[in-house]
Design a protein around this motif. Sequence first.
Motif, short mmCIF file in Angstrom:
data_model
loop_
_atom_site.label_atom_id
_atom_site.label_comp_id
_atom_site.label_asym_id
_atom_site.label_seq_id
_atom_site.Cartn_x
_atom_site.Cartn_y
_atom_site.Cartn_z
N GLU A 169 -7.94 72.28 31.72
CA GLU A 169 -8.09 71.02 31.02
C GLU A 169 -8.23 71.27 29.52
OE1 GLU A 169 -10.48 68.69 34.61
OE2 GLU A 169 -11.48 69.18 32.72
N SER A 170 -7.86 70.27 28.74
CA SER A 170 -8.00 70.40 27.29
C SER A 170 -9.48 70.37 26.92
CB SER A 170 -7.25 69.29 26.57
OG SER A 170 -7.79 68.03 26.90
N LEU A 171 -9.78 70.91 25.77
CA LEU A 171 -11.16 71.01 25.32
C LEU A 171 -11.63 69.69 24.74
CD1 LEU A 171 -10.79 74.47 23.56
CD2 LEU A 171 -11.93 74.04 25.73
N PRO A 172 -12.89 69.30 25.00
CA PRO A 172 -13.42 68.06 24.38
C PRO A 172 -13.57 68.23 22.88
CG PRO A 172 -15.15 69.24 25.54
CD PRO A 172 -13.86 69.96 25.86
N GLY A 173 -13.86 67.13 22.20
CA GLY A 173 -13.89 67.16 20.74
C GLY A 173 -14.86 68.16 20.16
N ARG A 174 -16.03 68.33 20.78
CA ARG A 174 -17.04 69.24 20.27
C ARG A 174 -17.60 70.03 21.45
NH1 ARG A 174 -22.37 67.79 16.72
NH2 ARG A 174 -22.24 69.52 15.25
N CYS A 175 -17.35 71.35 21.48
CA CYS A 175 -17.77 72.12 22.64
C CYS A 175 -18.02 73.57 22.26
CB CYS A 175 -16.73 72.05 23.76
SG CYS A 175 -15.10 72.69 23.28
N TYR A 176 -18.69 74.29 23.18
CA TYR A 176 -19.02 75.71 22.98
C TYR A 176 -18.89 76.43 24.32
CZ TYR A 176 -21.84 79.89 22.22
OH TYR A 176 -22.28 81.19 22.15
N TRP A 177 -18.33 77.65 24.28
CA TRP A 177 -18.26 78.47 25.48
C TRP A 177 -18.34 79.94 25.08
CZ3 TRP A 177 -14.15 76.30 23.09
CH2 TRP A 177 -13.03 77.09 22.83
N GLU A 178 -18.65 80.78 26.06
CA GLU A 178 -18.76 82.21 25.83
C GLU A 178 -17.85 82.96 26.79
OE1 GLU A 178 -22.88 83.18 26.22
OE2 GLU A 178 -23.45 82.26 24.29
N VAL A 179 -17.41 84.14 26.34
CA VAL A 179 -16.51 84.99 27.13
C VAL A 179 -17.11 86.38 27.21
CG1 VAL A 179 -14.19 85.92 27.36
CG2 VAL A 179 -14.52 83.65 26.34
N GLU A 180 -17.23 86.90 28.43
CA GLU A 180 -17.73 88.26 28.67
C GLU A 180 -16.54 89.15 28.98
OE1 GLU A 180 -20.98 89.00 28.50
OE2 GLU A 180 -20.85 91.12 29.06
N LYS A 181 -16.39 90.24 28.22
CA LYS A 181 -15.26 91.14 28.46
C LYS A 181 -15.69 92.32 29.30
CE LYS A 181 -15.22 94.56 24.70
NZ LYS A 181 -14.90 95.69 25.58
N GLY A 182 -14.69 92.94 29.95
CA GLY A 182 -14.96 94.11 30.77
C GLY A 182 -14.81 95.39 29.98
N MET A 183 -14.18 96.42 30.61
CA MET A 183 -14.10 97.74 29.99
C MET A 183 -13.00 97.85 28.95
SD MET A 183 -12.43 99.78 33.19
CE MET A 183 -10.98 99.17 34.04
N GLY A 184 -12.08 96.92 28.93
CA GLY A 184 -10.98 96.98 27.97
C GLY A 184 -11.08 95.91 26.92
N GLY A 185 -10.03 95.77 26.14
CA GLY A 185 -10.02 94.78 25.07
C GLY A 185 -9.47 93.45 25.55
N ILE A 186 -9.87 92.39 24.88
CA ILE A 186 -9.38 91.05 25.18
C ILE A 186 -9.13 90.31 23.87
CG2 ILE A 186 -10.68 90.95 27.34
CD1 ILE A 186 -12.63 89.03 25.92
N ALA A 187 -8.46 89.18 23.96
CA ALA A 187 -8.32 88.26 22.84
C ALA A 187 -8.77 86.89 23.34
CB ALA A 187 -6.89 88.21 22.34
N VAL A 188 -9.66 86.26 22.59
CA VAL A 188 -10.15 84.92 22.90
C VAL A 188 -9.41 83.95 21.97
CG1 VAL A 188 -12.16 83.44 23.00
CG2 VAL A 188 -12.38 85.87 23.51
N ALA A 189 -8.85 82.88 22.54
CA ALA A 189 -7.96 82.04 21.73
C ALA A 189 -8.18 80.57 22.04
CB ALA A 189 -6.51 82.41 21.99
#
Length: 549
Positions: free
Chosen positions: A429-449
């Motif tokens: 789903e699309s993101l609401p107008g004002r929101c916050y979230w967190e991403v936990e990465k594993g042993m390798g690299g990631i890109a958060v977008a």
Amino acid sequence: MLQEGAQLDQDAICCSICLDVLKEPATTSCGHSFCMNCIQTHWDKEDDKEVYSCPQCRRSFTSRPVLLKSIMLADLMEKQKKTGLEEAPADLCYAGAEDVACDVCTGRKLRACKSCLQCLISYCEKHLQPHYESPAFRKHKLVEPSKKLQENICSRHDEVMKMFCRTDQQFICYLCSVDEHKGHDTVSAAAERTERQRELEGSRLNIQQRIQDREKEVKLLQQDVKAVNGSADKAVEDSEKMFTELNRLMEKRSSDVKQQVRSQQKREVSRVKELQEKLKQEISELKRRDAALELLSHTEDHNQFLHSYPSLPALSEATHSSSILPLPYLEDVKAALSKFRDKLLDVLRDKWTKVYLTVGDVDMLLSQPQPQTRAGFLKYSHQITLDPNTANTRLYFSERNRKVTSTLGESYPSHPERFTTYPQVLSEESLPGRCYWEVEKGMGGIAVAVAYKDNDTVNEQFGESEKSWALGFYKGRYDFRHKKHQAPIPGPQTSRVGVYLDHSAGILSFYSVSEETMTLLLRIKTTFTQPLYAGLHLYAPIGNTAEML
């Protein structure tokens, strides 16, 4: 007598007490000369001992000697001053605490002007002359005065270290090269210097080129600043002109309406007064007629009453109307102005935001204060579910489609929104107008977008176009990508990244998150023109994970 061109020895004309050039020279009976004030002060300290001594030879006198000015020495020094042969000021000739002293001078040492790398001795100008005059010193290497000449001596063999061991990266002497450094890569110190000098020149050229590049960039940025300032000034000037015109037009329209209302008011009031006057006249006439009729009604003579009654004129009909008040007209004006006001407000609401979005200062009208703590951000926490229809086939889903793992390949049905080239996925789903979230990465690299959902970008990596913004998080560093531009981002390394989005204000922020702290990595302000979706990109190795929290 001192001959012209001769020069007195510096030690001969110095006071051994103050170590400065003699002032009012006085000579003792033992033949040594001092400044008159210096020797008197010295003997003043010995008055209690009743024994006086020469500060230079230590000869004792039972009684305090009577000192007389040394006329001959005073004349010699006076002539030296007149011929310009007086020594240089002490602060220029004698070695101070920070200076390199001449190793040959005795007594008070002069300042060295050169050091010899062969002799390992520093020389003043006087003692350096043999190096200039004698052929035996012609091959000696003279350098600027140095206090570190003894560092060139091998502590083991007491030889000058003229070689360099590249294996151990240290200076050595010739005996070291055939002893403990035997078999090592050794060259002469001069050869190593030449090599290092070449590297140094290369480094300097590189630095100078970078300086030139940065100076060019600074000039370009200055031009950009000038252009931005000029453009802003022009925009402000044009806006002021436009608003002045709008204000003038509104004032003109207000004046026109006011004038029309007052003109209509004047006409209606005049008509009302004219009608009022006619009514007053009619009332007066009716009152006179009523009085005549009343008088006739009291006549007792029947014949006279009947004779007078037919002669009274008949009552005429009223030819005017009393419904002349201007209230309906004024109500029409109010209704028309109210309708115009509502239309103008609608235009401002629809168009004004676009004006501010064009300027880029949406924060002034639309944005709200950004949270300052993690607890404040968590109030806007938004649970994100990933969309399998957009996932690359090298991604495996778990945790109710909130966690992805990089694999060798999964079997997914064909879908027009599926990323075909890179291991990426978007939110369902699309993101609401004002929101916050967190991403936990594993042993390798990631890109958060964050990105627009566009079928034309299924072959693009996040950050390659103007339709996505990505923070890379791998190999112990961060970088930000947008429109194919990549920039390193400093910040503390953690396994969790927080993302805050204010769509209407055009604010996107990335944070490094730990249990105790939240550190801002990057905040950008832009204009989002479409709904945004959260995105993930997983780098190698196989088994790398990323989870939406």
